[in-house]
Design a protein around this motif. Structure first.
Motif, mmCIF file in Angstrom:
data_model
loop_
_atom_site.group_PDB
_atom_site.id
_atom_site.type_symbol
_atom_site.label_atom_id
_atom_site.label_comp_id
_atom_site.label_asym_id
_atom_site.label_seq_id
_atom_site.Cartn_x
_atom_site.Cartn_y
_atom_site.Cartn_z
ATOM 1 N N PHE A 1 0.830 -1.206 0.000
ATOM 2 C CA PHE A 1 0.000 0.000 0.000
ATOM 3 C C PHE A 1 0.866 1.258 0.000
ATOM 4 O O PHE A 1 0.619 2.203 -0.758
ATOM 5 C CB PHE A 1 -0.918 0.006 1.220
ATOM 6 C CG PHE A 1 -2.169 -0.811 1.065
ATOM 7 C CD1 PHE A 1 -2.984 -0.661 -0.034
ATOM 8 C CD2 PHE A 1 -2.543 -1.721 2.046
ATOM 9 C CE1 PHE A 1 -4.148 -1.410 -0.175
ATOM 10 C CE2 PHE A 1 -3.701 -2.468 1.915
ATOM 11 C CZ PHE A 1 -4.507 -2.318 0.794
ATOM 12 N N GLU A 2 1.854 1.310 0.861
ATOM 13 C CA GLU A 2 2.697 2.498 0.970
ATOM 14 C C GLU A 2 3.471 2.762 -0.324
ATOM 15 O O GLU A 2 3.627 3.916 -0.741
ATOM 16 C CB GLU A 2 3.659 2.338 2.144
ATOM 17 C CG GLU A 2 2.979 2.429 3.498
ATOM 18 C CD GLU A 2 3.936 2.153 4.654
ATOM 19 O OE1 GLU A 2 5.064 1.693 4.383
ATOM 20 O OE2 GLU A 2 3.543 2.406 5.803
ATOM 21 N N ALA A 3 3.937 1.703 -0.964
ATOM 22 C CA ALA A 3 4.711 1.863 -2.193
ATOM 23 C C ALA A 3 3.880 2.473 -3.316
ATOM 24 O O ALA A 3 4.425 3.135 -4.208
ATOM 25 C CB ALA A 3 5.268 0.510 -2.632
ATOM 26 N N PHE A 4 2.573 2.264 -3.265
ATOM 27 C CA PHE A 4 1.702 2.768 -4.325
ATOM 28 C C PHE A 4 0.809 3.913 -3.842
ATOM 29 O O PHE A 4 -0.241 4.188 -4.425
ATOM 30 C CB PHE A 4 0.877 1.618 -4.917
ATOM 31 C CG PHE A 4 1.721 0.668 -5.717
ATOM 32 C CD1 PHE A 4 2.004 0.917 -7.053
ATOM 33 C CD2 PHE A 4 2.287 -0.448 -5.114
ATOM 34 C CE1 PHE A 4 2.805 0.058 -7.779
ATOM 35 C CE2 PHE A 4 3.096 -1.314 -5.828
ATOM 36 C CZ PHE A 4 3.361 -1.058 -7.175
ATOM 37 N N GLY A 5 1.274 4.587 -2.774
ATOM 38 C CA GLY A 5 0.625 5.809 -2.337
ATOM 39 C C GLY A 5 -0.736 5.638 -1.715
ATOM 40 O O GLY A 5 -1.543 6.571 -1.715
ATOM 41 N N ARG A 6 -0.985 4.472 -1.139
ATOM 42 C CA ARG A 6 -2.265 4.221 -0.493
ATOM 43 C C ARG A 6 -2.062 4.091 1.017
ATOM 44 O O ARG A 6 -0.999 3.678 1.469
ATOM 45 C CB ARG A 6 -2.918 2.963 -1.058
ATOM 46 C CG ARG A 6 -3.411 3.140 -2.499
ATOM 47 C CD ARG A 6 -3.582 1.806 -3.192
ATOM 48 N NE ARG A 6 -4.201 1.928 -4.499
ATOM 49 C CZ ARG A 6 -3.575 2.289 -5.606
ATOM 50 N NH1 ARG A 6 -2.293 2.582 -5.557
ATOM 51 N NH2 ARG A 6 -4.210 2.358 -6.757
ATOM 52 N N THR A 7 -3.085 4.420 1.761
ATOM 53 C CA THR A 7 -2.998 4.349 3.213
ATOM 54 C C THR A 7 -3.093 2.892 3.659
ATOM 55 O O THR A 7 -4.074 2.213 3.338
ATOM 56 C CB THR A 7 -4.136 5.151 3.871
ATOM 57 O OG1 THR A 7 -4.057 6.506 3.430
ATOM 58 C CG2 THR A 7 -4.025 5.091 5.386
ATOM 59 N N PRO B 1 -6.807 -6.385 -8.471
ATOM 60 C CA PRO B 1 -7.284 -5.460 -9.508
ATOM 61 C C PRO B 1 -8.187 -4.363 -8.956
ATOM 62 O O PRO B 1 -8.094 -3.205 -9.394
ATOM 63 C CB PRO B 1 -8.044 -6.387 -10.473
ATOM 64 C CG PRO B 1 -7.348 -7.691 -10.338
ATOM 65 C CD PRO B 1 -7.022 -7.792 -8.864
ATOM 66 N N GLU B 2 -9.026 -4.677 -8.002
ATOM 67 C CA GLU B 2 -9.884 -3.662 -7.401
ATOM 68 C C GLU B 2 -9.085 -2.730 -6.503
ATOM 69 O O GLU B 2 -9.356 -1.523 -6.427
ATOM 70 C CB GLU B 2 -11.006 -4.324 -6.596
ATOM 71 C CG GLU B 2 -11.977 -3.332 -5.990
ATOM 72 C CD GLU B 2 -13.132 -4.010 -5.269
ATOM 73 O OE1 GLU B 2 -13.838 -3.318 -4.523
ATOM 74 O OE2 GLU B 2 -13.321 -5.231 -5.445
ATOM 75 N N LEU B 3 -8.081 -3.258 -5.812
ATOM 76 C CA LEU B 3 -7.294 -2.441 -4.887
ATOM 77 C C LEU B 3 -6.294 -1.540 -5.604
ATOM 78 O O LEU B 3 -6.048 -0.402 -5.186
ATOM 79 C CB LEU B 3 -6.534 -3.347 -3.908
ATOM 80 C CG LEU B 3 -7.362 -4.097 -2.861
ATOM 81 C CD1 LEU B 3 -6.464 -5.076 -2.112
ATOM 82 C CD2 LEU B 3 -8.017 -3.122 -1.889
ATOM 83 N N PHE B 4 -5.682 -2.043 -6.693
ATOM 84 C CA PHE B 4 -4.550 -1.338 -7.290
ATOM 85 C C PHE B 4 -4.740 -0.936 -8.746
ATOM 86 O O PHE B 4 -3.878 -0.250 -9.308
ATOM 87 C CB PHE B 4 -3.276 -2.180 -7.142
ATOM 88 C CG PHE B 4 -2.869 -2.401 -5.719
ATOM 89 C CD1 PHE B 4 -2.234 -1.404 -5.005
ATOM 90 C CD2 PHE B 4 -3.135 -3.602 -5.072
ATOM 91 C CE1 PHE B 4 -1.849 -1.594 -3.678
ATOM 92 C CE2 PHE B 4 -2.764 -3.811 -3.753
ATOM 93 C CZ PHE B 4 -2.123 -2.802 -3.048
ATOM 94 N N GLY B 5 -5.819 -1.351 -9.377
ATOM 95 C CA GLY B 5 -6.101 -0.913 -10.737
ATOM 96 C C GLY B 5 -4.982 -1.200 -11.696
ATOM 97 O O GLY B 5 -4.502 -2.337 -11.820
ATOM 98 N N ASP B 6 -4.488 -0.148 -12.378
ATOM 99 C CA ASP B 6 -3.442 -0.321 -13.384
ATOM 100 C C ASP B 6 -2.114 -0.777 -12.783
ATOM 101 O O ASP B 6 -1.225 -1.238 -13.518
ATOM 102 C CB ASP B 6 -3.222 0.993 -14.133
ATOM 103 C CG ASP B 6 -4.410 1.389 -15.002
ATOM 104 O OD1 ASP B 6 -5.226 0.503 -15.310
ATOM 105 O OD2 ASP B 6 -4.527 2.579 -15.346
ATOM 106 N N ASP B 7 -1.963 -0.633 -11.475
ATOM 107 C CA ASP B 7 -0.723 -1.049 -10.801
ATOM 108 C C ASP B 7 -0.775 -2.492 -10.310
ATOM 109 O O ASP B 7 0.128 -2.932 -9.573
ATOM 110 C CB ASP B 7 -0.453 -0.139 -9.595
ATOM 111 C CG ASP B 7 -0.153 1.293 -10.010
ATOM 112 O OD1 ASP B 7 0.507 1.484 -11.042
ATOM 113 O OD2 ASP B 7 -0.594 2.220 -9.299
ATOM 114 N N THR B 8 -1.795 -3.234 -10.706
ATOM 115 C CA THR B 8 -2.007 -4.577 -10.154
ATOM 116 C C THR B 8 -0.790 -5.475 -10.323
ATOM 117 O O THR B 8 -0.362 -6.143 -9.372
ATOM 118 C CB THR B 8 -3.234 -5.232 -10.812
ATOM 119 O OG1 THR B 8 -4.415 -4.515 -10.418
ATOM 120 C CG2 THR B 8 -3.372 -6.692 -10.387
ATOM 121 N N GLU B 9 -0.209 -5.521 -11.500
ATOM 122 C CA GLU B 9 0.907 -6.441 -11.745
ATOM 123 C C GLU B 9 2.100 -6.097 -10.863
ATOM 124 O O GLU B 9 2.692 -6.980 -10.218
ATOM 125 C CB GLU B 9 1.304 -6.402 -13.214
ATOM 126 C CG GLU B 9 2.386 -7.418 -13.576
ATOM 127 C CD GLU B 9 2.684 -7.452 -15.064
ATOM 128 O OE1 GLU B 9 3.697 -8.086 -15.439
ATOM 129 O OE2 GLU B 9 1.905 -6.863 -15.844
#
Length: 214
Positions: free
Chosen positions: A30-36, A56-64
């Motif tokens: 989460f922290e690496a992708f700017g999420r709390t 996919p729901e949590l990270f969208g385009d960053d899923t992979e």
């Protein structure tokens, strides 16, 4: 409830306690992708589906990229943080000694990590099949991993297959496969908590689970 010909167990937080490891790997991701990051309690409440289904729901385009980072972090710690739940080792040994009873695992933990953990604990000999995420065409709560976990048993999913787990997704998987769902956790089901798929029985301990077989 029919006597079981097979018992399939969920893994994480049913047979083993792994919340701290899962929580840490999620927090790093989460922290690496700017999420709390979630709190530990939020992790306990929200983690149900496999990463394949949930990310996919949590990270969208960053899923992979998020999936890769999560598993890199998880792989470093998961054996060090592995602890059997109270009563699980003795119960598995007792069940494995019962003639004609098929034991398996259906987990949303990636299959290779699941099997590493079973080997680390010395439990491989108890189970005929260990099925994790990505092993079957679809992950839990679909019935596919249940069918795979019964492969070689000559059994079809049905009431004589007990599915033992600690969450709603386990009970939903049991329902989708037509199996008998047993909820194992300290707390009894709250009113309306399992509206989609209610457990057939709740037990608080592994000792109570063994008692059902008697």
């Amino acid at each position: 409830m029919p006597a079981p010909k097979a018992i399939l167990f969920d893994w994480d937080n049913t047979l083993v306690d792994t919340w701290s490891v899962i929580h840490h790997a999620l927090a790093v991701t989460f922290e690496a992708f700017g999420r709390t990051p979630w709190t530990l309690e939020e992790t306990r409440q929200r983690v149900r589906a496999s990463a394949r289904d949930a990310f996919p729901e949590l990270f969208g385009d960053d899923t992979e990229a998020a999936t890769e980072l999560f598993y890199e972090t998880f792989a470093r710690d998961h054996l060090k943080g592995l602890a059997p739940r109270r009563g699980a080792p003795e119960t598995l040994a007792a069940l494995a000694a019962r003639e004609g009873l098929w034991l398996g695992v259906v987990s949303n933990k990636t299959g290779r990590y699941l099997r590493q953990e079973a080997e680390h604990l010395g439990w491989n000999g108890h189970f005929r099949q260990l099925v994790g995420a990505l092993d079957a065409v679809r992950d839990k709560p679909a019935r596919d991993p249940v069918v795979m976990a019964l492969s070689g048993s000559g059994l079809e999913p049905g009431p004589a297959v007990w599915f033992v787990g600690d969450t709603d997704i386990d009970m939903l998987c049991a329902r989708n496969a037509g199996c008998t769902g047993l909820l194992i956790r300290d707390e009894a089901p709250a009113e309306g908590e399992f509206a989609e798929a209610a457990p057939h029985r709740h037990v608080a301990t592994f000792e109570e689970l063994l008692a059902l077989l008697e």
